[in-house]
Write a protein that holds these residues in place. Structure first.
Motif, short mmCIF file in Angstrom:
data_model
loop_
_atom_site.label_atom_id
_atom_site.label_comp_id
_atom_site.label_asym_id
_atom_site.label_seq_id
_atom_site.Cartn_x
_atom_site.Cartn_y
_atom_site.Cartn_z
N LEU A 118 0.84 -1.19 0.00
CA LEU A 118 0.00 0.00 0.00
C LEU A 118 0.88 1.25 0.00
O LEU A 118 1.90 1.29 0.67
CB LEU A 118 -0.91 0.02 1.23
CG LEU A 118 -1.86 -1.17 1.39
CD1 LEU A 118 -2.61 -1.09 2.71
CD2 LEU A 118 -2.84 -1.24 0.23
N VAL A 122 -2.56 6.22 3.24
CA VAL A 122 -3.49 5.09 3.19
C VAL A 122 -4.86 5.55 3.68
O VAL A 122 -4.99 6.04 4.81
CB VAL A 122 -2.98 3.92 4.06
CG1 VAL A 122 -3.95 2.76 4.02
CG2 VAL A 122 -1.61 3.48 3.58
N SER A 123 -5.87 5.39 2.85
CA SER A 123 -7.23 5.76 3.23
C SER A 123 -7.91 4.57 3.90
O SER A 123 -7.56 3.41 3.65
CB SER A 123 -8.03 6.19 2.00
OG SER A 123 -8.21 5.09 1.12
N SER A 125 -10.87 3.33 3.32
CA SER A 125 -11.53 2.48 2.32
C SER A 125 -10.53 1.58 1.61
O SER A 125 -10.82 0.41 1.31
CB SER A 125 -12.27 3.36 1.31
OG SER A 125 -11.37 4.23 0.64
N MET A 126 -9.33 2.11 1.30
CA MET A 126 -8.31 1.31 0.65
C MET A 126 -7.85 0.16 1.55
O MET A 126 -7.75 -0.99 1.11
CB MET A 126 -7.11 2.18 0.27
CG MET A 126 -5.98 1.42 -0.43
SD MET A 126 -4.48 2.41 -0.58
CE MET A 126 -5.08 3.79 -1.55
N SER A 129 -10.60 -2.50 1.90
CA SER A 129 -10.69 -3.32 0.68
C SER A 129 -9.57 -4.35 0.63
O SER A 129 -9.79 -5.52 0.29
CB SER A 129 -10.63 -2.41 -0.55
OG SER A 129 -10.57 -3.16 -1.74
N ARG A 130 -8.35 -3.95 0.98
CA ARG A 130 -7.22 -4.87 0.95
C ARG A 130 -7.36 -5.97 2.01
O ARG A 130 -6.99 -7.12 1.77
CB ARG A 130 -5.92 -4.12 1.16
CG ARG A 130 -5.49 -3.27 -0.02
CD ARG A 130 -5.24 -4.10 -1.26
NE ARG A 130 -6.44 -4.24 -2.09
CZ ARG A 130 -6.56 -5.08 -3.10
NH1 ARG A 130 -5.55 -5.89 -3.40
NH2 ARG A 130 -7.67 -5.16 -3.80
#
Length: 262
Positions: A118, A122-123, A125-126, A129-130
């Motif tokens: 990443l 880093v958001s 949502s990101m 999702s990961r």
């Protein structure tokens, strides 16, 4: 023998996550995000050594690690835990967090057994999702001949991608060379025509004033006797003209070849 990673099939709320990050600000951000996901446990460490000491006693389900740290880096942490002698820690998935997601860095991390990388910032949502993707990632660990575990099939996939990228780079380089040759040929043709035009302009004949035709009385030609043919002057090609002609032919040939290559 193949093994699934330690977080495979677990619910997000059951995760025990270890954060290895030397930035206090980034530690707070990641911890806050993970707690908002209702994960069971979050442990934060400043250095690789302190994290290793704790993880050997209580292995986590997931590791989030910065790539660049001192004195030991995140990559060194990954290499340490991926050896078969570090079981069960060798099967814990690791996600890298870095500010420099270059192609070479991603390739190096994945080949060493990292699951993902990443890029900062880093958001939530990101990261969510990961994590969801990771919990359903069924790829298994396989040991290499040196006893280090890597993800099955990742090396072959990276090799195939590297081959495609190399082919694409070669095609781009060839196209650039062909385009450059085409441009050089165009410039050569332009120089030849400019030289030809300059020679015609500088010739003594071109500098002479244009004389207006004078009206002459039409002479009456007697009908007796045969009419002799009019003799036209023979045009003699000068050496300069021959050189220009040869240069034109050479320039046009180069232009045709460069256009075909492009």
């Amino acid at each position: 023998m193949k093994y699934h990673h330690a977080a495979y099939g677990l619910p997000l709320e059951a995760l025990d996550v270890v954060i290895v990050e030397d930035s206090r600000q980034m530690q707070a951000i990641l911890r806050s995000i993970l707690l908002s996901f209702k994960v069971e446990r979050v442990r934060v460490f400043d250095t690789v050594d302190s994290a290793l000491e704790a993880m050997l006693t209580e292995p986590p389900n997931l590791i989030l690690a910065d790539w660049k740290m001192e004195p030991a880096s995140g990559y060194q942490l990954l290499r340490l835990i991926r050896h078969k002698n570090m079981a069960p820690l060798c099967f814990v998935p690791l996600l890298f967090i870095t500010a420099h997601g270059t192609r070479a860095l991603v390739d190096k991390a994945l080949r060493a057994g990292a699951h993902h990388l990443l890029v900062k910032p880093v958001s939530p949502s990101m990261l969510y999702s990961r994590l969801r993707w990771l919990l359903n990632d069924s790829r298994e660990f396989v040991p290499d001949r040196h006893g280090f575990y890597t993800l099955d099939g990742v090396g072959d996939l990276l090799d195939a991608q590297a081959g495609k990228l190399q082919t694409l780079d070669s095609a781009r380089a060839y196209h650039e060379r062909a385009t450059r040759k085409y441009q050089e040929a165009l410039e050569a043709v332009e120089l030849v025509f400019n030289a030809d035009l300059q020679q015609q302009t500088d010739s003594p004949k071109a500098r002479q004033p244009v004389r207006q035709p004078v009206a002459r009385p039409v002479a009456t030609i007697p009908a007796t006797g045969p009419i002799s043919p009019v003799k036209r002057p023979v045009k003699v090609e000068t050496p300069a003209a021959r050189r220009i002609k040869a240069a034109k032919l050479e320039a046009f040939a180069a232009l045709k070849q460069a256009k075909a290559d492009a």
